[in-house]
Design a protein around this motif. Structure first.
Motif, PDB file in Angstrom:
ATOM      1  N   MET A 143       0.838  -1.177   0.000  1.00 28.74           N
ATOM      2  CA  MET A 143       0.000   0.000   0.000  1.00 28.74           C
ATOM      3  C   MET A 143       0.881   1.237   0.000  1.00 28.74           C
ATOM      4  O   MET A 143       1.864   1.312   0.709  1.00 28.74           O
ATOM      5  N   GLY A 144       0.517   2.248  -0.808  1.00 30.55           N
ATOM      6  CA  GLY A 144       1.270   3.470  -0.839  1.00 30.55           C
ATOM      7  C   GLY A 144       2.603   3.368  -1.538  1.00 30.55           C
ATOM      8  O   GLY A 144       3.392   4.294  -1.479  1.00 30.55           O
ATOM      9  N   ASN A 145       2.856   2.276  -2.201  1.00 28.23           N
ATOM     10  CA  ASN A 145       4.153   2.093  -2.841  1.00 28.23           C
ATOM     11  C   ASN A 145       4.134   2.715  -4.219  1.00 28.23           C
ATOM     12  O   ASN A 145       3.595   2.197  -5.157  1.00 28.23           O
ATOM     13  N   ALA A 146       4.754   3.893  -4.338  1.00 26.69           N
ATOM     14  CA  ALA A 146       4.806   4.571  -5.598  1.00 26.69           C
ATOM     15  C   ALA A 146       6.017   4.104  -6.352  1.00 26.69           C
ATOM     16  O   ALA A 146       7.103   4.097  -5.867  1.00 26.69           O
ATOM     17  N   THR A 147       5.867   3.669  -7.532  1.00 22.15           N
ATOM     18  CA  THR A 147       6.901   2.803  -8.015  1.00 22.15           C
ATOM     19  C   THR A 147       8.120   3.360  -8.595  1.00 22.15           C
ATOM     20  O   THR A 147       8.446   4.454  -8.375  1.00 22.15           O
ATOM     21  N   VAL A 148       8.767   2.528  -9.111  1.00 18.47           N
ATOM     22  CA  VAL A 148      10.172   2.413  -9.114  1.00 18.47           C
ATOM     23  C   VAL A 148      10.706   2.526 -10.500  1.00 18.47           C
ATOM     24  O   VAL A 148      10.260   1.852 -11.392  1.00 18.47           O
ATOM     25  N   ALA A 149      11.712   3.328 -10.517  1.00 19.78           N
ATOM     26  CA  ALA A 149      12.539   3.247 -11.697  1.00 19.78           C
ATOM     27  C   ALA A 149      13.406   2.029 -11.536  1.00 19.78           C
ATOM     28  O   ALA A 149      13.885   1.755 -10.465  1.00 19.78           O
ATOM     29  N   GLY A 150      13.657   1.330 -12.564  1.00 22.12           N
ATOM     30  CA  GLY A 150      14.523   0.172 -12.462  1.00 22.12           C
ATOM     31  C   GLY A 150      13.800  -1.074 -12.046  1.00 22.12           C
ATOM     32  O   GLY A 150      14.398  -1.956 -11.465  1.00 22.12           O
ATOM     33  N   SER A 151      12.526  -1.188 -12.345  1.00 26.94           N
ATOM     34  CA  SER A 151      11.818  -2.403 -11.975  1.00 26.94           C
ATOM     35  C   SER A 151      12.061  -3.531 -12.967  1.00 26.94           C
ATOM     36  O   SER A 151      11.666  -4.657 -12.746  1.00 26.94           O
ATOM     37  N   PRO A 188      17.440  -6.837 -13.609  1.00 24.89           N
ATOM     38  CA  PRO A 188      18.773  -6.255 -13.487  1.00 24.89           C
ATOM     39  C   PRO A 188      19.699  -6.729 -14.602  1.00 24.89           C
ATOM     40  O   PRO A 188      19.616  -7.863 -15.055  1.00 24.89           O
ATOM     41  N   ARG A 189      20.611  -5.839 -15.004  1.00 23.63           N
ATOM     42  CA  ARG A 189      21.562  -6.157 -16.063  1.00 23.63           C
ATOM     43  C   ARG A 189      22.970  -6.242 -15.486  1.00 23.63           C
ATOM     44  O   ARG A 189      23.921  -5.728 -16.048  1.00 23.63           O
ATOM     45  N   ALA A 190      23.100  -6.905 -14.356  1.00 22.03           N
ATOM     46  CA  ALA A 190      24.379  -6.921 -13.651  1.00 22.03           C
ATOM     47  C   ALA A 190      25.500  -7.471 -14.519  1.00 22.03           C
ATOM     48  O   ALA A 190      26.604  -6.955 -14.519  1.00 22.03           O
ATOM     49  N   GLY A 191      25.229  -8.508 -15.274  1.00 24.61           N
ATOM     50  CA  GLY A 191      26.282  -9.128 -16.060  1.00 24.61           C
ATOM     51  C   GLY A 191      26.881  -8.199 -17.096  1.00 24.61           C
ATOM     52  O   GLY A 191      28.075  -8.239 -17.378  1.00 24.61           O
ATOM     53  N   SER A 192      26.055  -7.310 -17.650  1.00 28.30           N
ATOM     54  CA  SER A 192      26.541  -6.412 -18.695  1.00 28.30           C
ATOM     55  C   SER A 192      27.366  -5.270 -18.130  1.00 28.30           C
ATOM     56  O   SER A 192      28.014  -4.542 -18.876  1.00 28.30           O
ATOM     57  N   TRP A 193      27.353  -5.091 -16.816  1.00 26.63           N
ATOM     58  CA  TRP A 193      28.070  -3.980 -16.205  1.00 26.63           C
ATOM     59  C   TRP A 193      29.414  -4.378 -15.620  1.00 26.63           C
ATOM     60  O   TRP A 193      30.163  -3.537 -15.166  1.00 26.63           O
ATOM     61  N   ASN A 194      29.689  -5.650 -15.558  1.00 30.16           N
ATOM     62  CA  ASN A 194      30.933  -6.110 -14.959  1.00 30.16           C
ATOM     63  C   ASN A 194      31.091  -5.563 -13.542  1.00 30.16           C
ATOM     64  O   ASN A 194      32.087  -4.928 -13.189  1.00 30.16           O
ATOM     65  N   ALA A 228      18.990   7.355 -12.066  1.00 25.81           N
ATOM     66  CA  ALA A 228      18.612   6.044 -12.608  1.00 25.81           C
ATOM     67  C   ALA A 228      19.801   5.089 -12.606  1.00 25.81           C
ATOM     68  O   ALA A 228      19.648   3.898 -12.293  1.00 25.81           O
ATOM     69  N   PHE A 229      20.973   5.595 -12.941  1.00 28.79           N
ATOM     70  CA  PHE A 229      22.171   4.751 -12.957  1.00 28.79           C
ATOM     71  C   PHE A 229      22.494   4.236 -11.557  1.00 28.79           C
ATOM     72  O   PHE A 229      22.764   3.045 -11.354  1.00 28.79           O
ATOM     73  N   THR A 230      22.454   5.137 -10.565  1.00 33.84           N
ATOM     74  CA  THR A 230      22.745   4.741  -9.191  1.00 33.84           C
ATOM     75  C   THR A 230      21.769   3.678  -8.707  1.00 33.84           C
ATOM     76  O   THR A 230      22.162   2.663  -8.115  1.00 33.84           O
ATOM     77  N   PHE A 231      20.502   3.893  -8.975  1.00 33.23           N
ATOM     78  CA  PHE A 231      19.499   2.939  -8.510  1.00 33.23           C
ATOM     79  C   PHE A 231      19.615   1.602  -9.241  1.00 33.23           C
ATOM     80  O   PHE A 231      19.366   0.549  -8.656  1.00 33.23           O
ATOM     81  N   GLU A 232      20.019   1.632 -10.506  1.00 29.33           N
ATOM     82  CA  GLU A 232      20.099   0.381 -11.256  1.00 29.33           C
ATOM     83  C   GLU A 232      21.251  -0.490 -10.771  1.00 29.33           C
ATOM     84  O   GLU A 232      21.089  -1.696 -10.589  1.00 29.33           O
ATOM     85  N   TRP A 233      22.433   0.124 -10.567  1.00 31.11           N
ATOM     86  CA  TRP A 233      23.531  -0.734 -10.082  1.00 31.11           C
ATOM     87  C   TRP A 233      23.287  -1.164  -8.636  1.00 31.11           C
ATOM     88  O   TRP A 233      23.642  -2.293  -8.256  1.00 31.11           O
ATOM     89  N   ARG A 270      20.334  -1.785  -7.322  1.00 32.01           N
ATOM     90  CA  ARG A 270      19.378  -2.893  -7.438  1.00 32.01           C
ATOM     91  C   ARG A 270      20.096  -4.189  -7.839  1.00 32.01           C
ATOM     92  O   ARG A 270      19.845  -5.259  -7.289  1.00 32.01           O
ATOM     93  N   SER A 271      20.982  -4.106  -8.805  1.00 30.40           N
ATOM     94  CA  SER A 271      21.681  -5.293  -9.289  1.00 30.40           C
ATOM     95  C   SER A 271      22.494  -5.951  -8.188  1.00 30.40           C
ATOM     96  O   SER A 271      22.466  -7.176  -8.021  1.00 30.40           O
ATOM     97  N   VAL A 272      23.217  -5.144  -7.423  1.00 30.55           N
ATOM     98  CA  VAL A 272      24.064  -5.677  -6.359  1.00 30.55           C
ATOM     99  C   VAL A 272      23.219  -6.290  -5.245  1.00 30.55           C
ATOM    100  O   VAL A 272      23.497  -7.397  -4.766  1.00 30.55           O
ATOM    101  N   LEU A 273      22.173  -5.579  -4.817  1.00 31.07           N
ATOM    102  CA  LEU A 273      21.386  -6.039  -3.675  1.00 31.07           C
ATOM    103  C   LEU A 273      20.535  -7.264  -4.015  1.00 31.07           C
ATOM    104  O   LEU A 273      20.384  -8.173  -3.193  1.00 31.07           O
ATOM    105  N   THR A 274      19.978  -7.289  -5.217  1.00 33.30           N
ATOM    106  CA  THR A 274      19.180  -8.461  -5.587  1.00 33.30           C
ATOM    107  C   THR A 274      20.073  -9.684  -5.784  1.00 33.30           C
ATOM    108  O   THR A 274      19.649 -10.817  -5.524  1.00 33.30           O
ATOM    109  N   ALA A 275      21.322  -9.474  -6.223  1.00 31.69           N
ATOM    110  CA  ALA A 275      22.267 -10.589  -6.315  1.00 31.69           C
ATOM    111  C   ALA A 275      22.566 -11.151  -4.924  1.00 31.69           C
ATOM    112  O   ALA A 275      22.842 -12.347  -4.777  1.00 31.69           O
ATOM    113  N   ARG A 276      22.489 -10.296  -3.917  1.00 30.11           N
ATOM    114  CA  ARG A 276      22.691 -10.735  -2.525  1.00 30.11           C
ATOM    115  C   ARG A 276      21.454 -11.466  -1.985  1.00 30.11           C
ATOM    116  O   ARG A 276      21.517 -12.139  -0.955  1.00 30.11           O
ATOM    117  N   GLY A 277      20.330 -11.340  -2.696  1.00 31.02           N
ATOM    118  CA  GLY A 277      19.097 -11.968  -2.244  1.00 31.02           C
ATOM    119  C   GLY A 277      18.193 -11.040  -1.460  1.00 31.02           C
ATOM    120  O   GLY A 277      17.204 -11.491  -0.867  1.00 31.02           O
TER     121      GLY A 277
END
Length: 255
Positions: free
Chosen positions: A1-9, A12-18, A148-153, A155-162
């Motif tokens: 509830m109240g979750n206004a969404t997200v850039a970077g949903s 993740p493209r973690a592999g392409s960023w090395n 957007a760049f900060t949030f994307e990397w 997201r990639s790092v944290l979701t890789a952590r689970g």
């Protein structure tokens, strides 16, 4: 509830960023000593128990609104650095699935494309479904390439952590108004257990707030009204939070 969404949903493209091995820095409660460890070796309970990586700042002419909010979830104060962060705190405190709230929980560092990047998320929520790391940003700023760049990397790092990652923007105004109102009744020690019990016994599925209030006549009306709103805050009963809360609002019982 109240979750206004997200850039970077998107996925993740973690592999392409090395992405290089990420590290998490946290501060110990008490002496504020810094501890730096690989992200995949850090226990979320240790992070929740840390002191905020940075505290809010006051200075002449500042453009943001900082302060502390007493969270019922924590039975303690939690800091915020803007009114929008305060709104996220209110929603987190109202969410019965949130067990802990930590502000400015850690410094995340990672090598992205050969360059060292650093970021401090706004909140860590320890929920029944696991940890959620939250960044709060006004919707108008989400189009910024830097943001957007900060949030994307991140997201990639944290979701890789689970861990789940969320970017939260402005919530629907009526929902925020309702949650802010009910938050005024969040402090449990103000309420007489006998009055709470009387209100519980007067509520059934589909009854309107005004009907429930009039059904409890053994106690002063202000005490009954406050008790009902406290039980709504605790979500022992619920209403349609997308509609303005009034005495005509229909109460729903827990399923």
């Amino acid at each position: 509830m109240g979750n206004a969404t997200v850039a970077g949903s998107a996925k993740p493209r973690a592999g392409s960023w090395n992405l290089g091995a990420a590290q998490l820095s946290r501060r110990h409660v008490g002496d504020g000593a810094e501890e730096i460890r690989p992200l995949d070796e850090v226990a979320v309970d240790d992070v929740v128990a840390s002191t905020p990586w940075r505290t809010f700042r006051w200075y002449a002419g500042q453009q943001h609104y900082s302060g502390t909010y007493w969270a019922a979830t924590e039975s303690d104060h939690v800091i915020y650095e803007s009114r929008l962060e305060l709104a996220r705190l209110l929603f987190a405190d109202f969410d019965v699935g949130v067990q802990r709230i930590a502000a400015q929980p850690f410094l995340l560092s990672c090598s992205v494309g050969g360059k060292e990047r650093r970021h401090i998320p706004d909140y860590l929520l320890l929920t029944n479904a696991g940890p959620v790391i939250v960044d709060v940003k006004p919707r108008r700023q989400l189009a910024s390439k830097t943001v957007a760049f900060t949030f994307e990397w991140t997201r990639s790092v944290l979701t890789a952590r689970g861990w789940r990652y969320e970017v939260w923007s402005e919530p629907p105004p009526i929902e925020l108004e309702n949650v802010r109102f009910l938050a005024g009744y969040r402090r449990a020690w103000f309420f007489d257990p006998d009055v709470l019990a009387a209100v519980r016994s007067a509520v059934w599925e589909g009854i309107r707030i005004e009907e429930a209030l009039s059904a409890v006549s053994a106690y002063p009306a202000p005490s009954v009204r406050a008790a009902l709103f406290h039980l709504l805050w605790r979500q022992e009963f619920s209403v349609d939070m997308t509609q303005r809360l009034t005495t005509a609002s229909v109460l729903r019982t827990a399923s």
